[in-house]
Design an enzyme around this catalytic site. Structure first.
Site, PDB file in Angstrom:
ATOM      1  N   SER A 157     -59.097   1.788  12.965  1.00 47.34           N
ATOM      2  CA  SER A 157     -59.465   3.022  13.816  1.00 47.34           C
ATOM      3  C   SER A 157     -59.623   4.108  12.767  1.00 47.34           C
ATOM      4  O   SER A 157     -60.775   3.933  11.460  1.00 47.34           O
ATOM      5  CB  SER A 157     -58.803   3.997  14.662  1.00 47.34           C
ATOM      6  N   ASP A 322     -63.538  -1.733  23.433  1.00 48.78           N
ATOM      7  CA  ASP A 322     -63.530  -0.184  22.551  1.00 48.78           C
ATOM      8  C   ASP A 322     -64.632   0.504  23.116  1.00 48.78           C
ATOM      9  O   ASP A 322     -65.759   0.240  22.243  1.00 48.78           O
ATOM     10  CB  ASP A 322     -63.084  -0.808  21.478  1.00 48.78           C
ATOM     11  N   HIS A 355     -59.691   0.266  23.259  1.00 49.66           N
ATOM     12  CA  HIS A 355     -59.065   0.714  21.612  1.00 49.66           C
ATOM     13  C   HIS A 355     -58.203   0.376  20.535  1.00 49.66           C
ATOM     14  O   HIS A 355     -57.874  -0.165  19.750  1.00 49.66           O
ATOM     15  CB  HIS A 355     -59.854   2.083  20.989  1.00 49.66           C
TER      16      HIS A 355
END
EC number: 2.3.1.46
Lengths: 389, 389
Positions: A157, A322, A355
């Site tokens: 991320s 995601d 995610h």
């Protein structure tokens, strides 16, 4: 609390606070005259300092990446599933560094720490920090440990964005770059979600323009809302469906505003817990670092041209469900790397968890991760054999 | 303000308030002894009352569906693009009814209206309303106009859910059912977004547990946040990208918390405007009606079995980039209708605008809509020729 520390855990770990007195010029134009970073390390740095791996954290992460602070800890560090003796990032082979980034709220210089110039918490006066600034502070952290070149810089991320920026800013200081569940820059939708979170926090009456420490208050509602919203974007629609469906807490509809569906109480719980644990000013800073991240902005050139200077080998990983940073966004990075003639591996992992999947030990993800770590290990070994040993 | 009222507009329209004195038993167990609905109609009801079309509104909609209230109006009704002389829903042929649903905040009985029993606004004491309740109140509205059977009941989003429920609750009272950009029930993710909006409103200090009218205050921040969030879910990622991209308002990053990207100022503007126009208690009620909607819940049978009793012909429409109620969700409705052996047409419209697309005059959408309206017209004509004329 684990009854016994598992054998593949790094065990009880001790954070250390490292002071830096060389002024740090920030992207925003301001200068941090001095600062400190909270750091944890696992494993041992080898003699030629060739086996170091830097772990960069995401929005709400910190330096406590693996292991336990005490036997009373309910949970280990945030990426314990990937780091430990015999795990993907094997601490019998690598020296692993985790840090709390500048602007964080877990002990590194940030809004909730004392400003040495005033003796009061920085609060909203802590400068806006960018991914570039983090990379610079992390490079000085590498200097501190005598690490000239990382075996790998790894992050998921926002952490993946730091890894990518490392490859551009310090081409000679990392051999491998692992960019997991990231994007080359935020989309308008990503920024929009961040802005709702920021408005929720900054319009909370207990935010006091960021000076809530002096009031002995915390903008709990704003932080709770920000986290609830964030949580929705971390999970997938499918994942939420299979986790919560339309399950009712009490089995039937009560026709009132108490939480009725399981997903409502789950989100409220997550939001409330977070609001007591995380700092609001840090949340604002982290979302800004995300919004501003764009390695092409400074040079005004396509990503492939900006990446031309990179020398690392790359591993890019994405997860099918995601939707915060979808596989398409990872493929933008891969395409730019291919266009720039870089060595890049790419894996799109089938995963229902959205995610959040990047933190979950999904078998194929672990397989891919392990396989790539073997390459990093082989490259590290060849470094050492080329050296003075 | 239009310089001249366009020829294909229904022109200047006048809402009417219709009183109902027969008690209404609600799903929640409570009874509304009396209530009123704000209504607009366009076109003329024919002699056998066979040309009536009911338009059901979505979360923030109301009775003002088409035309202008005065020449000073900046904008026409919310679905003016579809309704007027010569438009898809042709008011030279059909008698069109729009209403503000029970619990709304545009003049129908709802939280911001006086409770006849207390002489004060209902506020949070207004009962929780379901889609079933709306259908019942709309059936009484049909009675009021002497309409035994609608030529069609039409709605988008939450409005589409009402249309679907109509086909189940009153199989003989509609010949056609148009369900646009809807879903057979909300997903956990849909409910989660609603819950964040509800928490934003109900935790706003100016909400006063829903009794803000007496305080002469409005939970503006909560409503603003709810709307900003809603807006993100109404637009698509692609749509936002093409509308806003990462455009900066002033051309450069200012490293502060002022709105910097176009999307930030757009959302703030939309949120702030909404917070002065919409009622917070109504927002809460509308989201609950959405959450609770599930035509299968009462009978505990699959949707196809519940729909077995329907007699209408169906038109289901979805939009490719709608992620609030995606085409997959519309196809669940279509599949259930096919399994139940119903006549159903389905169109998936290529559109970049996300959920909002259902309000936008996209050429193929209009073509499909027009074509289906011709069928409704033909069926209406054959009704009339079968009648006493």
């Amino acid at each position: 609390m684990p009854a016994v520390i598992p054998e593949d855990s790094v065990g009880i770990v001790q954070p250390q606070k490292i002071e830096f007195n060389k002024p740090l010029q920030l992207s925003c134009g301001r200068v941090l005259e001095s600062y400190h970073l909270m750091v944890e390390t696992y494993g041992e740095l080898n003699a030629d300092a060739s086996n170091a791996i830097l772990i960069c954290h995401a929005l709400s992460g910190n330096h406590h990446v693996a292991g336990y602070h005490s036997l009373d800890d309910k949970k280990p560090g945030w990426w314990d599933s990937a780091i430990g003796p015999g795990k993907a990032i094997d601490t019998t082979k690598f020296f692993v560094i985790g840090l709390n980034n500048l602007g964080g709220c877990h002990g590194s210089s940030g809004p909730n720490q004392l400003n040495p110039e005033t003796g009061k918490p920085y609060g909203p006066d802590f400068p806006i920090i960018t991914v570039d600034d983090w990379v610079e502070s992390q490079a000085r952290l590498a200097d501190h440990f005598g690490i000239e070149q990382f075996a790998a810089v790894i992050g998921g991320s926002l952490g993946g964005m730091q890894a990518l920026q490392w490859s551009i800013n310090y081409p000679d200081r990392l051999r491998h770059c692992m960019v997991i569940a990231a994007a080359p820059k935020l989309s308008a939708q990503n920024i929009a979600f961040n802005e709702v979170a920021r408005q929720a926090i900054s319009k909370d009456p207990q935010f006091h323009d960021g000076h809530y420490y002096a009031q002995n208050e915390v903008p709990k509602v704003g932080l709770m809302l920000a986290r609830m919203l964030g949580h929705i974007t971390y999970l997938s629609d499918d994942g939420m469906r299979s986790k919560f469906g339309r399950e009712l807490r009490s089995g039937q509809i009560s026709y009132d505003f108490t939480p009725q569906f399981e997903v409502e109480s789950y989100l409220r719980y997550q939001g409330e817990r977070f609001s007591t644990e995380f700092d609001a000013n840090t949340y604002l800073l982290m979302t800004k670092a995300l919004d501003y991240f764009d390695p092409t902005a400074l040079e005004g050139k396509p990503l492939s041209e900006v990446l031309a200077k990179a020398k690392a080998k790359f591993m890019v990983i994405s997860f099918t469900t995601d939707w915060r940073f979808s596989p398409e966004r990872s493929r933008e990075i891969v395409d730019a790397l291919v266009d720039a003639d870089k060595q890049v591996s790419y894996a799109e992992i089938e995963a229902a968890q959205g995610h959040d999947a990047f933190l979950i030990p999904i078998p194929r993800y672990l397989d891919v991760f392990n396989a790539y770590m073997q390459r990093i290990e082989a490259d590290t070994d060849s470094m050492t054999s080329k050296g003075a040993f």
